[in-house]
Design an enzyme around this catalytic site. Sequence first.
Site, PDB file in Angstrom:
ATOM      1  N   GLY A   1       0.825  -1.213   0.000  1.00 47.72           N
ATOM      2  CA  GLY A   1       0.000   0.000   0.000  1.00 47.72           C
ATOM      3  C   GLY A   1       0.845   1.244   0.000  1.00 47.72           C
ATOM      4  O   GLY A   1       2.069   1.172  -0.042  1.00 47.72           O
TER       5      GLY A   1
ATOM      6  N   PRO B   1      -6.330   6.237  15.446  1.00 48.35           N
ATOM      7  CA  PRO B   1      -5.199   7.192  15.405  1.00 48.35           C
ATOM      8  C   PRO B   1      -3.827   6.565  15.671  1.00 48.35           C
ATOM      9  O   PRO B   1      -2.821   7.056  15.174  1.00 48.35           O
ATOM     10  CB  PRO B   1      -5.560   8.189  16.508  1.00 48.35           C
ATOM     11  N   ASP B   2      -3.785   5.464  16.415  1.00 47.23           N
ATOM     12  CA  ASP B   2      -2.485   4.865  16.751  1.00 47.23           C
ATOM     13  C   ASP B   2      -2.115   3.687  15.848  1.00 47.23           C
ATOM     14  O   ASP B   2      -1.153   2.970  16.124  1.00 47.23           O
ATOM     15  CB  ASP B   2      -2.480   4.411  18.213  1.00 47.23           C
TER      16      ASP B   2
ATOM     17  N   GLU C   1      11.109  -7.440  -0.271  1.00 51.67           N
ATOM     18  CA  GLU C   1      10.827  -8.784  -0.753  1.00 51.67           C
ATOM     19  C   GLU C   1       9.317  -8.952  -0.879  1.00 51.67           C
ATOM     20  O   GLU C   1       8.559  -8.340  -0.111  1.00 51.67           O
ATOM     21  CB  GLU C   1      11.357  -9.794   0.280  1.00 51.67           C
TER      22      GLU C   1
ATOM     23  N   GLU D   1      -0.014   1.857  -6.610  1.00 47.22           N
ATOM     24  CA  GLU D   1       0.820   1.345  -5.514  1.00 47.22           C
ATOM     25  C   GLU D   1       1.061  -0.159  -5.639  1.00 47.22           C
ATOM     26  O   GLU D   1       2.163  -0.637  -5.340  1.00 47.22           O
ATOM     27  CB  GLU D   1       0.168   1.662  -4.162  1.00 47.22           C
TER      28      GLU D   1
ATOM     29  N   GLU E   1       4.896  -1.541  -5.953  1.00 47.86           N
ATOM     30  CA  GLU E   1       5.523  -2.365  -4.908  1.00 47.86           C
ATOM     31  C   GLU E   1       5.670  -3.833  -5.290  1.00 47.86           C
ATOM     32  O   GLU E   1       6.572  -4.501  -4.802  1.00 47.86           O
ATOM     33  CB  GLU E   1       4.710  -2.258  -3.600  1.00 47.86           C
TER      34      GLU E   1
END
Lengths: 136, 136
Positions: free
Chosen positions: A42, A79-80, A108, A58, A62
Amino acid sequence: MPIKTPFVAVDGIIQLFDSNDNFQGIVLIERKNPPLGLAIPGGFVEIGESVEDALKREMKEETGLNVEIVRLLGVYSQPDRDPRFHTVSITFVCNGYGRPEAHSDAKEVKIFKLEDIPFDKLVFDHAKILKDYIMR
Amino acid sequence: MPIKTPFVAVDGIIQLFDSNDNFQGIVLIERKNPPLGLAIPGGFVEIGESVEDALKREMKEETGLNVEIVRLLGVYSQPDRDPRFHTVSITFVCNGYGRPEAHSDAKEVKIFKLEDIPFDKLVFDHAKILKDYIMR
């Protein structure tokens, strides 16, 4: 008053199929940058692109894979959930075709059968996201 | 390189019920600030709050209603959907209880039966969002 909101990212659970349309597993990446560990591929949405376009870009950057979006899995926004700053993840399930190759933030690329996912190695809240994917 | 992403907003299609649990219609607001017109209530997500908390806060601020989230309807992110700047809307369907009152960015709060929604008066891409809601 300037507007400040969390950053927006997209993540993709890529269901990998071979050329005979046999399901091979899902694609996870070993991250090159902190937080180090295993992750769903992502990245951040750019200003001027839709979340669907960001997801396809993306996944290609990737993993080298072209993907087709199957469905929106959910929006993850505690939020965390990202130790660096507040990031809202819009997570899609998609189908991938071709041979994955690690690029960009991926050191990888690995394929896991659903019953072999090492949940304790996943960074961010990706263990929760993958459990939601398997349960829905 | 600093990260720049679109702004993140939440919008809520509020299904309003009376004290006997009879469906009254959905709640739309007449906007006080540009773009002027009819809109689904919503607003920006603050750093440090989840999208679900932002949704409940914004619905309360604009309509005075307490809401319960029913489901995620979708994520709307076309770059031109907001004429001011690029905003990604995470749109929920929710149930509202109580008597709506206009506050904050809402000049007026209106209740519409689904067959009476004036689609040509809606701002942003809210006509599309409401069509998605009715069709799903």
